[in-house]
Design an enzyme around this catalytic site. Structure first.
Site, PDB file in Angstrom:
ATOM      1  N   LYS A 169       0.840  -1.193   0.000  1.00 38.21           N
ATOM      2  CA  LYS A 169       0.000   0.000   0.000  1.00 38.21           C
ATOM      3  C   LYS A 169       0.882   1.254   0.000  1.00 38.21           C
ATOM      4  O   LYS A 169       1.916   1.302   0.687  1.00 38.21           O
ATOM      5  CB  LYS A 169      -0.912   0.015   1.222  1.00 38.21           C
ATOM      6  CG  LYS A 169      -1.886  -1.156   1.280  1.00 38.21           C
ATOM      7  CD  LYS A 169      -2.911  -1.096   0.171  1.00 38.21           C
ATOM      8  CE  LYS A 169      -3.935  -2.217   0.296  1.00 38.21           C
ATOM      9  NZ  LYS A 169      -5.005  -2.120  -0.715  1.00 38.21           N
ATOM     10  N   ASP A 198      -0.534   0.021  -4.377  1.00 32.51           N
ATOM     11  CA  ASP A 198      -1.962   0.340  -4.384  1.00 32.51           C
ATOM     12  C   ASP A 198      -2.199   1.615  -3.595  1.00 32.51           C
ATOM     13  O   ASP A 198      -1.915   1.678  -2.395  1.00 32.51           O
ATOM     14  CB  ASP A 198      -2.728  -0.829  -3.758  1.00 32.51           C
ATOM     15  CG  ASP A 198      -4.233  -0.655  -3.819  1.00 32.51           C
ATOM     16  OD1 ASP A 198      -4.704   0.375  -4.336  1.00 32.51           O
ATOM     17  OD2 ASP A 198      -4.939  -1.567  -3.342  1.00 32.51           O
ATOM     18  N   ASN A 200      -5.318   3.168  -3.518  1.00 28.89           N
ATOM     19  CA  ASN A 200      -6.706   3.193  -3.068  1.00 28.89           C
ATOM     20  C   ASN A 200      -7.421   4.514  -3.338  1.00 28.89           C
ATOM     21  O   ASN A 200      -8.100   5.064  -2.478  1.00 28.89           O
ATOM     22  CB  ASN A 200      -6.801   2.815  -1.592  1.00 28.89           C
ATOM     23  CG  ASN A 200      -6.410   1.374  -1.350  1.00 28.89           C
ATOM     24  OD1 ASN A 200      -5.263   1.102  -0.957  1.00 28.89           O
ATOM     25  ND2 ASN A 200      -7.312   0.443  -1.598  1.00 28.89           N
ATOM     26  N   GLU A 224      -1.882   0.700  -8.638  1.00 29.60           N
ATOM     27  CA  GLU A 224      -3.296   0.362  -8.579  1.00 29.60           C
ATOM     28  C   GLU A 224      -4.129   1.505  -7.997  1.00 29.60           C
ATOM     29  O   GLU A 224      -3.744   2.120  -7.007  1.00 29.60           O
ATOM     30  CB  GLU A 224      -3.454  -0.897  -7.721  1.00 29.60           C
ATOM     31  CG  GLU A 224      -4.864  -1.394  -7.527  1.00 29.60           C
ATOM     32  CD  GLU A 224      -4.888  -2.709  -6.777  1.00 29.60           C
ATOM     33  OE1 GLU A 224      -5.869  -2.960  -6.060  1.00 29.60           O
ATOM     34  OE2 GLU A 224      -3.911  -3.490  -6.894  1.00 29.60           O
ATOM     35  N   GLU A 250     -11.444  -2.380  -9.195  1.00 35.06           N
ATOM     36  CA  GLU A 250     -12.154  -2.862  -8.021  1.00 35.06           C
ATOM     37  C   GLU A 250     -13.309  -1.955  -7.623  1.00 35.06           C
ATOM     38  O   GLU A 250     -14.235  -2.392  -6.934  1.00 35.06           O
ATOM     39  CB  GLU A 250     -11.205  -3.035  -6.826  1.00 35.06           C
ATOM     40  CG  GLU A 250     -10.734  -1.747  -6.187  1.00 35.06           C
ATOM     41  CD  GLU A 250      -9.936  -1.984  -4.919  1.00 35.06           C
ATOM     42  OE1 GLU A 250     -10.523  -1.860  -3.831  1.00 35.06           O
ATOM     43  OE2 GLU A 250      -8.746  -2.296  -5.023  1.00 35.06           O
ATOM     44  N   HIS A 300      -9.597  -8.389  -8.344  1.00 29.94           N
ATOM     45  CA  HIS A 300      -9.453  -7.860  -6.994  1.00 29.94           C
ATOM     46  C   HIS A 300     -10.130  -8.776  -5.981  1.00 29.94           C
ATOM     47  O   HIS A 300     -11.285  -9.153  -6.128  1.00 29.94           O
ATOM     48  CB  HIS A 300     -10.099  -6.465  -6.938  1.00 29.94           C
ATOM     49  CG  HIS A 300     -10.336  -5.957  -5.546  1.00 29.94           C
ATOM     50  ND1 HIS A 300     -11.576  -5.961  -4.938  1.00 29.94           N
ATOM     51  CD2 HIS A 300      -9.475  -5.431  -4.645  1.00 29.94           C
ATOM     52  CE1 HIS A 300     -11.474  -5.449  -3.726  1.00 29.94           C
ATOM     53  NE2 HIS A 300     -10.221  -5.129  -3.522  1.00 29.94           N
ATOM     54  N   GLU A 320      -4.984 -12.648  -6.434  1.00 26.08           N
ATOM     55  CA  GLU A 320      -4.531 -11.917  -5.250  1.00 26.08           C
ATOM     56  C   GLU A 320      -4.743 -12.767  -4.000  1.00 26.08           C
ATOM     57  O   GLU A 320      -5.874 -13.157  -3.695  1.00 26.08           O
ATOM     58  CB  GLU A 320      -5.299 -10.599  -5.126  1.00 26.08           C
ATOM     59  CG  GLU A 320      -4.939  -9.793  -3.894  1.00 26.08           C
ATOM     60  CD  GLU A 320      -5.667  -8.463  -3.816  1.00 26.08           C
ATOM     61  OE1 GLU A 320      -5.192  -7.572  -3.092  1.00 26.08           O
ATOM     62  OE2 GLU A 320      -6.716  -8.313  -4.489  1.00 26.08           O
TER      63      GLU A 320
END
Length: 363
Positions: A169, A198, A200, A224, A250, A300, A320
């Site tokens: 992350k 990622d 988010n 991502e 996602e 995802h 994943e």
């Protein structure tokens, strides 16, 4: 004589997270798992599901109980596409939207469970059967709250276990903090091991472009969800500014949203989520659409279901690893030499523990 749907019910199960999970915008507190059970006139039973990560589960349940489940009775159980479209057409006022798509997914996965049972096939074969095993990457060791040393330890453990990569992350207050963490992991694992990151949806287009350039030299597999999912133009600008693939999907709730991204060159990896896109029926459409654009699919979450779908299509690149159903299943996804194996069990291939599900049913 065709088989008809004779009974259907929806219910909500709460599953606690197995470990603390944080990203740049939220914490994953629990999984609200919405189930739909469908029975047919010739004695088959399908069990489908979708999920939220802590809010909205009862809204999805209400959509099912009040509007969708009653419409199932009497429909032809052999016509999966017709059932999906009948329910979709009955919800025009709320499509495209998360609640409707999550509700449709719970029904649609139950219908595919029935369809696979009737065909006497595991899902991965019925849906296409491209190959049985799919590369696996780990997410559980990459949460934003974890210190750098823990990220390194987790990545090395994943590499030693034969996995092909890890997801970390990003979204620390400064790019230099993210860079320090990523560089430490890259130096530890060396080349030839994928590192995905990622964000988010936490960044502006300008900041995402800046951080992507900051990460040059780390050989990232993808970045991502750098931007909000409705900022297609921002994603297009980001894709044009970096050699690192940009992954989205996602937080997209219809096949048409993926079409817009692909047509505009705004995505390099498609992460379509079977629950959020409305079920297996639209998931396969998105996967095949991505194939026509020469784009890989790396779904995802929901590894227990996505392993079969990623194995079904030729452009299914990754599964994943992020376990969340172990509390309500008797057996786990099979992993051999770091690769996920699609189950050969007829149906969805998920070994549900009915007693554990009953114990955790909240509505």
């Amino acid at each position: 004589m065709s088989s008809r749907i004779t009974e259907a019910r929806a219910f909500l199960v709460d599953i606690a997270v197995e470990t603390e999970r944080t990203d740049a915008i939220q914490s994953f507190e629990k999984q609200e798992t919405v189930f739909v059970e469908v029975k047919t006139s010739d004695g088959l039973t399908g069990l489908g599901y979708s999920y939220t990560i802590g809010t909205g589960g009862r809204a999805v349940l209400s959509m099912l109980r009040d509007h969708l489940v009653p419409r199932l009775i009497g429909l032809d159980a052999d016509r999966i596409e017709a059932v999906w479209f009948a329910l979709y057409s009955a919800t025009r006022a709320t499509t495209t939207g998360a609640i409707t798509s999550l509700a449709l997914a719970a029904v649609d996965t139950a219908m595919w469970d029935i369809g696979a049972q009737r065909a006497g096939l595991p899902l991965w074969r019925l849906a296409g059967g491209s190959r049985r095993d799919v590369p696996l990457y780990d997410t559980e060791g990459g949460w934003l709250h974890l210190p750098t040393e823990t990220l390194v330890e987790g990545a090395l453990a994943s590499k030693a276990a034969g996995l092909s990569g890890v997801k970390l992350k990003i979204g620390k207050p400064t790019g230099s903090e993210d860079l320090e963490r990523l560089r430490a992991v890259r130096e530890a694992v060396g080349s030839g091991f994928d590192i995905m990151v990622d964000a988010n949806q936490s960044m502006t287009a300008a900041e995402a472009i800046r951080r992507a350039r900051l990460f040059d030299g780390l050989d990232l597999a993808w970045i991502e969800e750098p931007l909000p999912a409705d900022d297609i133009e921002g994603h297009r600008r980001l894709v044009a500014s970096t050699a690192t693939p940009i992954a989205v999907g996602e937080s997209m709730y219809s096949a048409s949203q993926f079409r817009e991204y692909l047509v505009r060159g705004a995505a390099g990896i498609v992460q379509v989520d079977v629950a959020r896109v409305g079920g297996i029926t639209p998931w396969l459409k998105v996967a095949h659409l991505a194939e026509t654009h020469n784009v890989d699919v790396c779904p995802h979450f929901l590894m227990e279901l996505h392993v079969s779908l990623a194995a079904a299509v030729p452009n299914g690149r990754y599964v994943e690893h992020i376990p969340q159903l172990r509390a309500i299943t008797r057996t786990q996804m099979e992993i051999v030499d770091g690769r996920a194996l699609a189950p050969e069990t007829i149906g969805l291939g998920i070994d549900w523990d009915e007693d554990a599900i009953s114990d955790r049913t909240v509505a």
